[in-house]
Enzyme design. Structure first.
Site, short mmCIF file in Angstrom:
data_model
loop_
_atom_site.label_atom_id
_atom_site.label_comp_id
_atom_site.label_asym_id
_atom_site.label_seq_id
_atom_site.Cartn_x
_atom_site.Cartn_y
_atom_site.Cartn_z
N HIS A 21 33.87 37.83 35.81
CA HIS A 21 33.60 38.95 34.87
C HIS A 21 34.03 38.74 33.60
O HIS A 21 33.86 39.77 32.72
CB HIS A 21 33.85 40.25 35.73
CG HIS A 21 35.21 40.54 35.79
ND1 HIS A 21 36.25 40.17 36.93
CD2 HIS A 21 36.21 41.19 34.93
CE1 HIS A 21 37.42 40.70 36.62
NE2 HIS A 21 37.36 41.25 35.32
N ASP A 59 33.86 35.95 42.03
CA ASP A 59 34.24 36.04 40.74
C ASP A 59 35.36 35.18 39.99
O ASP A 59 36.51 35.46 39.67
CB ASP A 59 34.99 37.73 40.79
CG ASP A 59 35.24 38.28 39.62
OD1 ASP A 59 34.81 37.67 38.32
OD2 ASP A 59 36.01 39.25 39.18
N SER A 64 42.67 40.62 33.63
CA SER A 64 42.00 39.70 34.65
C SER A 64 41.94 38.27 34.04
O SER A 64 41.97 37.72 33.18
CB SER A 64 40.36 40.47 34.45
OG SER A 64 40.24 41.27 35.42
#
Length: 425
Positions: free
Chosen positions: A134, A165, A248
Site C-alpha cells: 500500500h 501487502d 508503514s
C-alpha cells in the site's frame, strides 16, 4: 505548493483479534488526494521496469539469540546481556543500529495530483528495498532517500503482493548501502519492541515508538476507504507501539535491534479533555507482518516467480477510471491503473461504468468514453469495477487483450488493445 496532511486512516479493531484497522503508516502530502492513512494519497511508489539481466541473490542477515549464560550488566551506557547471551540494547542503541538500513519513500501520484510518504528497509547493499504494497499503490514515480548515506535515488518496482501487502523496490544505481538485520527468533508475547519509520513523512532521523508485543497471529481487515477497498491480513504481530502515518514499511525490532516485523496498520483511540474538546489521536494498537513472512514473499518476487497473488514487474494499464455499474458513489482512481480497481456503492447493473478515460491510452484508442459500461476484459465477464482489476492482474504492459463494452445508447462493442504501463497496484 503548500503541504497539507490528511487525517490518519485508522479504524477500530474488532473482537478476538479480528478487527478493522486503517493503514497506519503511509500518507500523502501535496495536492488533491494526498491524505495520510486511507486516501489515494497514501500510496507510496511508482511503477518501474524490472531490473534487466540477472539479479543478484539476496543475502539476508539472520540474527538469532546466542547460546550460553551471561552475567553482564549495563555499565556506562552499554547494553545488558540476557540469560541466553543476547545483548539487550537501549532504545538509543537500537536506533543507531537500525537507522542506517532504512529509507524514506516519497512518491508522486500522477493521476491523483498528490504525493505520498512511507518507509522501507534495505535488504541488499545494492539497493533492494522491502516495503508495504500500500506504500507503492497508485504511484507514477518514486524517490527514495537512504538514511544511511543521505542520498536520494529513483526506484523501480520489482514486484508486489497486494493480498499480503508486501512489495519490493530496486534503487537505481545504488551500491554500498547499509542493510537491516533480520531476526530468526520467534516473537514472544509481552517482549519489548521498537518501531521506527518516516512518521508523518517528515524525513530525516527516523521516528521511534516503543512498546510491547500484545499478541501474535492476529487477523485484521485493513481498509482504504477512499479507494473503496479492504483487505484481510492474517498472522500479524500486534503491539501497543504508537506508530503513525508514514511508518508503514518500516521495521518493528526487538531489543537486540533485529527486525521481527514490518509495520503495516494501526487502530486508534481518541482521548478527550474538558468541555468536549478532542485531543490528538493516539495509536492504541499496531500491527506488523512477521518478517519471515514478508521476506519469504520478497524472495519469490526477487526470483521473478509470479503467482495468483504475486505480480512481477510493472502494472498493465488500460487507461480507464471505473466504478461499479449503477453505483452512486465516487469512482475509484484504481481503474486508471487497470489493476487495482475501485469504486463505491453496490451494483444495480452488470459491468464497470467508465467514469473517465486517459487521453492517448489503450482505452481511448479503442473508442471507450465516459458513461460506457465495460462488460468483459481479456475474456473474463465483468460484473463490477473490481472485476477489471482482477482480469488485468495476470497481464503486463505490451500484452494484447480483448475488451467488450456497451455504450450509452445500448450498442455493444468489442476491440483488441495493447496494454500500456501504469501505476503500481
Amino acid at each position: 505548493m503548500s503541504t497539507v496532511y490528511g487525517e490518519p486512516g485508522y479504524a477500530g479493531p474488532g473482537q478476538s483479534g479480528t478487527g478493522q484497522g486503517g493503514y497506519g503508516s503511509y500518507g500523502g502530502y501535496g495536492g488533491g488526494s494526498g491524505g495520510y492513512g486511507s486516501g489515494p494519497g497514501g500510496y507510496g511508489s511508482g511503477p518501474g521496469e524490472p531490473d534487466g539481466g540477472r539479479r543478484r541473490r539476496r543475502r539476508f542477515v539472520l540474527a538469532g539469540a546466542s547460546a550460553g549464560v551471561a552475567a553482564v550488566l549495563a555499565v556506562a551506557g552499554l547494553g545488558a546481556a540476557d540469560a541466553f547471551g543476547a545483548t539487550t540494547l537501549t532504545t538509543t542503541q537500537i536506533a543507531a543500529k537500525v537507522d542506517p538500513g532504512l529509507v524514506d519513500v516519497v512518491s508522486t501520484l500522477g493521476y491523483q495530483n498528490g504525493k505520498a510518504a512511507g518507509t522501507g528497509m534495505v535488504l541488499t547493499s545494492t539497493g533492494e528495498v522491502l516495503t508495504n504494497n500500500h506504500v507503492i499503490n497508485g504511484a507514477t514515480s518514486i524517490k527514495v532517500t537512504d538514511v544511511g548515506n543521505g542520498r536520494t535515488y529513483s526506484a523501480k518496482v520489482v514486484g508486489y503482493d497486494k493480498t499480503h501487502d508486501v512489495a519490493v523496490l530496486q534503487l537505481v544505481n545504488a551500491s554500498g548501502l547499509k542493510t537491516v538485520s533480520l531476526s530468526s527468533s520467534g516473537v514472544q508475547s509481552a517482549e519489548k519492541v521498537v518501531a521506527l519509520g518516516n512518521a508523518e513523512g517528515k524525513g530525516g532521523t527516523p521516528s521511534v515508538a516503543t512498546g510491547k508485543v500484545t499478541g501474535t497471529g492476529r487477523t485484521i481487515t485493513a481498509s482504504d476507504a477512499s479507494a473503496g477497498q479492504a483487505e484481510q491480513l492474517k498472522g500479524l504481530i500486534q503491539t501497543n507501539a504508537a506508530i503513525q502515518p508514514g511508518d508503514s514499511g518500516g521495521p518493528l525490532v526487538n531489543t537486540e535491534g533485529d527486525v521481527i516485523g514490518m509495520n503495516t496498520a494501526a487502530s486508534t483511540g481518541i482521548s478527550t479533555t474538558g468541555f468536549g474538546s478532542q485531543s490528538q489521536q493516539t495509536a492504541t494498537q499496531a500491527f506488523a507482518i512477521p518478517i519471515s513472512q514478508a521476506t519469504s514473499i520478497a524472495s519469490q518476487i526477487e526470483a521473478g516467480k509470479a503467482s495468483s497473488t504475486v505480480h512481477i514487474g510493472t502494472t498493465a494499464f488500460l487507461g480507464v477510471e471505473v466504478s461499479s455499474a449503477g453505483s452512486t458513489g465516487t469512482p475509484g482512481y484504481g481503474g486508471y491503473g487497470g489493476y487495482y480497481g475501485g469504486g463505491y456503492g453496490s451494483s444495480t447493473a452488470s459491468g464497470a461504468t467508465v467514469a473517465g478515460v486517459v487521453s492517448g491510452s489503450s482505452a481511448a484508442q479503442a473508442g471507450l468514453t465516459q458513461g460506457d459500461v465495460i462488460t468483459s476484459v481479456a475474456g473474463q465477464t465483468i460484473t463490477s469495477s473490481t472485476g477489471v482489476s482482477s482480469a488485468l492482474a495476470k497481464h503486463h504492459p505490451g500484452d494484447t487483450i480483448s475488451i467488450g463494452w456497451t455504450d450509452q445508447a445500448g450498442q455493444s462493442h468489442t476491440a483488441t488493445v495493447q496494454l500500456g504501463s501504469g501505476p503500481a497496484a
